[in-house]
Design an enzyme around this catalytic site. Structure first.
Site, PDB file in Angstrom:
ATOM      1  N   LYS A 169       0.857  -1.186   0.000  1.00  0.00           N
ATOM      2  CA  LYS A 169       0.000   0.000   0.000  1.00  0.00           C
ATOM      3  C   LYS A 169       0.888   1.229   0.000  1.00  0.00           C
ATOM      4  CE  LYS A 169      -4.022  -1.746   2.359  1.00  0.00           C
ATOM      5  NZ  LYS A 169      -4.187  -2.177   3.716  1.00  0.00           N
ATOM      6  N   HIS A 210       0.504   6.748   3.262  1.00  0.00           N
ATOM      7  CA  HIS A 210      -0.423   7.875   3.290  1.00  0.00           C
ATOM      8  C   HIS A 210      -0.230   8.649   4.583  1.00  0.00           C
ATOM      9  CE1 HIS A 210      -3.077   5.845   6.077  1.00  0.00           C
ATOM     10  NE2 HIS A 210      -2.926   4.769   5.341  1.00  0.00           N
ATOM     11  N   HIS A 212       0.497   7.404   8.110  1.00  0.00           N
ATOM     12  CA  HIS A 212       1.801   6.867   8.514  1.00  0.00           C
ATOM     13  C   HIS A 212       2.762   7.944   8.984  1.00  0.00           C
ATOM     14  CE1 HIS A 212       0.549   3.679   5.540  1.00  0.00           C
ATOM     15  NE2 HIS A 212       0.776   2.985   6.628  1.00  0.00           N
TER      16      HIS A 212
HETATM   17  N1  ARG Z   1       1.642  -2.485  10.651  1.00  0.00           N
HETATM   18  C1  ARG Z   1       0.812  -1.913  11.672  1.00  0.00           C
HETATM   19  C2  ARG Z   1      -0.181  -0.942  11.044  1.00  0.00           C
HETATM   20  O1  ARG Z   1       0.058  -0.445   9.962  1.00  0.00           O
HETATM   21  C3  ARG Z   1       1.603  -1.156  12.719  1.00  0.00           C
HETATM   22  C4  ARG Z   1       2.603  -1.989  13.466  1.00  0.00           C
HETATM   23  C5  ARG Z   1       2.979  -1.402  14.772  1.00  0.00           C
HETATM   24  N2  ARG Z   1       3.962  -2.201  15.493  1.00  0.00           N
HETATM   25  C6  ARG Z   1       3.697  -3.319  16.138  1.00  0.00           C
HETATM   26  N3  ARG Z   1       4.708  -3.961  16.711  1.00  0.00           N
HETATM   27  N4  ARG Z   1       2.488  -3.791  16.284  1.00  0.00           N
HETATM   28  O2  ARG Z   1      -1.190  -0.663  11.668  1.00  0.00           O
END
Ligand code: ARG
Length: 567
Positions: free
Chosen positions: A130, A133, A136
């Site tokens: 993706k 955006h 982030h």
């Molecule tokens: N990939 C997840 C998202 O985009 C965030 C990850 C955050 N870190 C973790 N260790 N859970 O929502």
């Protein structure tokens, strides 16, 4: 001034009747008077009177008399003003602070609180395939700043981009690819094509739900090491990363590890076994959970009914691995506040597993982002892509620069630093938990509380120092004017601001402090000419410009801004 406050508090604690106070409890009671004419520090003695059983006026005059007999270096006068004990700091002391800052140079503000300690920070961590955006942005720049702040305090820092690169959605992508995609188009169009395929899968699966079963089957194949699916998945990841790296480069952000969710896929079964052996797993309608009702939380989901692992399971596995690998003293996670419950739940599970480092896990949440008042609704496709946001910002900054300084060398580089700086600064200005709104006119205003204003002030200090190259010795006891005194006071606060920003995981402390420096510096600049000043004055003023350059420069770098010397 903090050191002075401490010495003062220590001395006052030794005065008769002060047994009820410790230097640190007393130091907490000092204030800055509203008007510098009243003094530089004040002790409101009514805060002492209950414990001392004496009137504030009597306390203030007794303590003032005690100080006359036991002088504190740096305080040249203390006086009782209606129950307030006001202290006046000597110019010589202030100049010694300035000299201290200049002696330390770039190291000014650093400390050793993190010496010998390791902090791991998990930030940015997008779900691959993706585009980046605006959602982030927060984790990426807040995380980066928190990492830099810890490094400034002597921590060994490990920045981890925990890519979301595992789960059924990659089965969906494989299915979409096999039906409607081609490697050629993906290589050509990159992440946009991956996105198109992913969205297409969604619309097609609504019409034909069997596609979802197909996706699960493809993901199962991926999990059991199917060569073809692994190859495709690697390609999706590589294409995504290439795209993300451009954004990270633009922001000047580096990671020490890109071990994402997939990295832990083979480490999960052991975690599930451990949870089971420790008697923590419970069956709930076929799924495996850890019951957290005793802690007033919904259960933490470990395995789905079909036995596949979930987001918390992977986080638990990752935390256990990181503890072994890095032996961290703290492990910090930066995500939107929407994930707070998720972290609270699995942190608790770590504790229930008997690990005594549950409290070394820290979740740092932040609020939402919007542009010109519009919320970002990713569901409706109304997403603001980071690339577009940055391109806009750089363009707008460039236009302003062309107007202000048409002959600027390195124009494009500076426009980039200022445009991106404006976005970052605006995002880190309020407490992170508050929602952030971008208003272009405000964020790019060179005269507002903005990145461009701060960078411009920095460039102004550089410009003065370029023109005035005399090496002048700063005298030990010159007379200072109000603006000079104020600027030294502001600069002296840097070390305590750093400690606070780290303690609260709050980059905005530094953003706002950068503005304090700029405001004080600009007042000084407008009232204290350098050209034509007496050598003694000039020495102090150039010293102040140098100290502003290093302190403001460090502050801006710590929130992730670049500092061009000419704008
Ligand atoms: N990939 C997840 C998202 O985009 C965030 C990850 C955050 N870190 C973790 N260790 N859970 O929502």
């Amino acid at each position: 001034m903090n050191a002075l406050k401490e010495t003062l508090a220590k001395t006052l604690c030794e005065a008769p009747g002060m047994e009820g106070f410790t230097p640190s409890s007393l130091a907490e009671l000092f204030d800055t008077p509203p008007d510098p004419a009243m003094g530089d520090l004040a002790l409101a003695c009514f805060k002492l009177s209950k414990l001392m059983r004496k009137s504030p006026v009597a306390i203030a005059s007794d303590l003032s008399a005690y100080l006359t007999e036991h002088p504190v270096n740096g305080i040249f006068k203390s006086e009782n003003a209606g129950g307030y004990l006001n202290f006046f700091v000597s110019d010589a002391y202030r100049v010694s602070i300035l000299k201290g800052i200049l002696d330390q140079g770039e190291a000014y503000g650093t400390n050793e609180t993190g010496k010998g300690k390791t902090m791991v920070i998990d930030y940015s961590s997008p779900n691959i395939a993706k585009r980046f955006h605006i959602g982030h942005l927060g984790t990426t720049i807040i995380g980066n700043s928190i990492k830099l702040l810890h490094r400034f305090c002597g921590y060994r820092t490990i920045g981890i981009n925990y890519l979301g690169d595992w789960g059924t959605q990659y089965g969906k992508l494989v299915v979409a690819f096999k039906h409607w995609g081609s490697e050629e188009t993906i290589r050509e169009k990159g992440i946009d094509e991956l996105n198109r395929l992913y969205v297409l899968f969604g619309t097609q699966a609504e019409k034909d739900p069997s596609l979802n079963d197909e996706a699960r089957a493809e993901f199962n194949k991926l999990e059991s090491g199917d060569e073809e699916n692994l190859r495709l998945w690697r390609m999706f990841k590589e294409i995504s990363l290439k795209e993300y790296m451009k954004t990270y480069d633009l922001l000047g952000i580096q990671f020490d590890s890109f071990n994402g969710e997939s990295f832990y896929s083979d480490k999960m079964p052991a975690v599930v076994d451990e949870l089971r052996e420790k008697g923590l797993l419970k069956l709930d309608d076929g799924a495996s959970i850890v019951d957290l009702s005793a802690y007033h939380m919904p259960p933490c989901l470990i395995l789905k009914r079909d036995g596949s692992s979930l987001y918390p399971t992977r986080d638990i596995a990752a935390a256990l691995w990181r503890k072994k690998e890095y032996d961290f003293d703290k492990c910090v996670y930066v995500t939107s506040a929407g994930q707070s419950l998720h972290f609270a739940q699995w942190f608790k599970v770590i504790g229930l597993m008997g690990y005594d480092w549950e409290d070394q896990l820290v979740h740092v949440p932040y609020g939402t982002f919007s542009i010109n008042g519009e919320k970002i609704a990713s569901r409706t496709g109304n997403v603001v892509l980071l690339d577009d946001l940055f391109r806009d910002a750089i363009e707008k900054a460039g236009a302003i620069i062309d107007e202000k300084n048409p002959d600027l060398e390195d124009r494009d580089k500076v426009a980039e630093a200022v445009g991106i700086g404006a976005v970052i600064f605006n995002s880190l200005l309020s407490n992170r938990i508050k929602d952030v709104d971008f208003n272009w006119n405000e964020a790019l205003n060179f005269e507002g509380n903005t990145g461009p204003y701060a960078q411009y002030s920095y460039a102004r200090a550089c410009s003065i120092l370029r023109k005035e190259t005399d090496e002048l010795e700063i005298p030990d006891d010159p007379a200072l004017c109000t603006e000079e005194k104020d600027l030294i006071t502001v600069l002296s606060a840097f070390p305590e601001k750093i400690l606070r920003a780290v303690k609260e995981y709050e980059p905005s402390v530094i953003t706002r402090y950068a503005l304090d420096i700029c405001q004080s510096f600009n007042r000084f600049y407008n009232s204290c000419p350098i050209r034509g000043a007496l050598p003694e004055e000039k020495a102090v003023r150039l010293g102040l410009c140098k100290a502003v350059k290093t302190t403001l420069g460090s502050a801006l770098h710590l929130i992730g801004l670049k500092t061009p010397e000419k704008i």
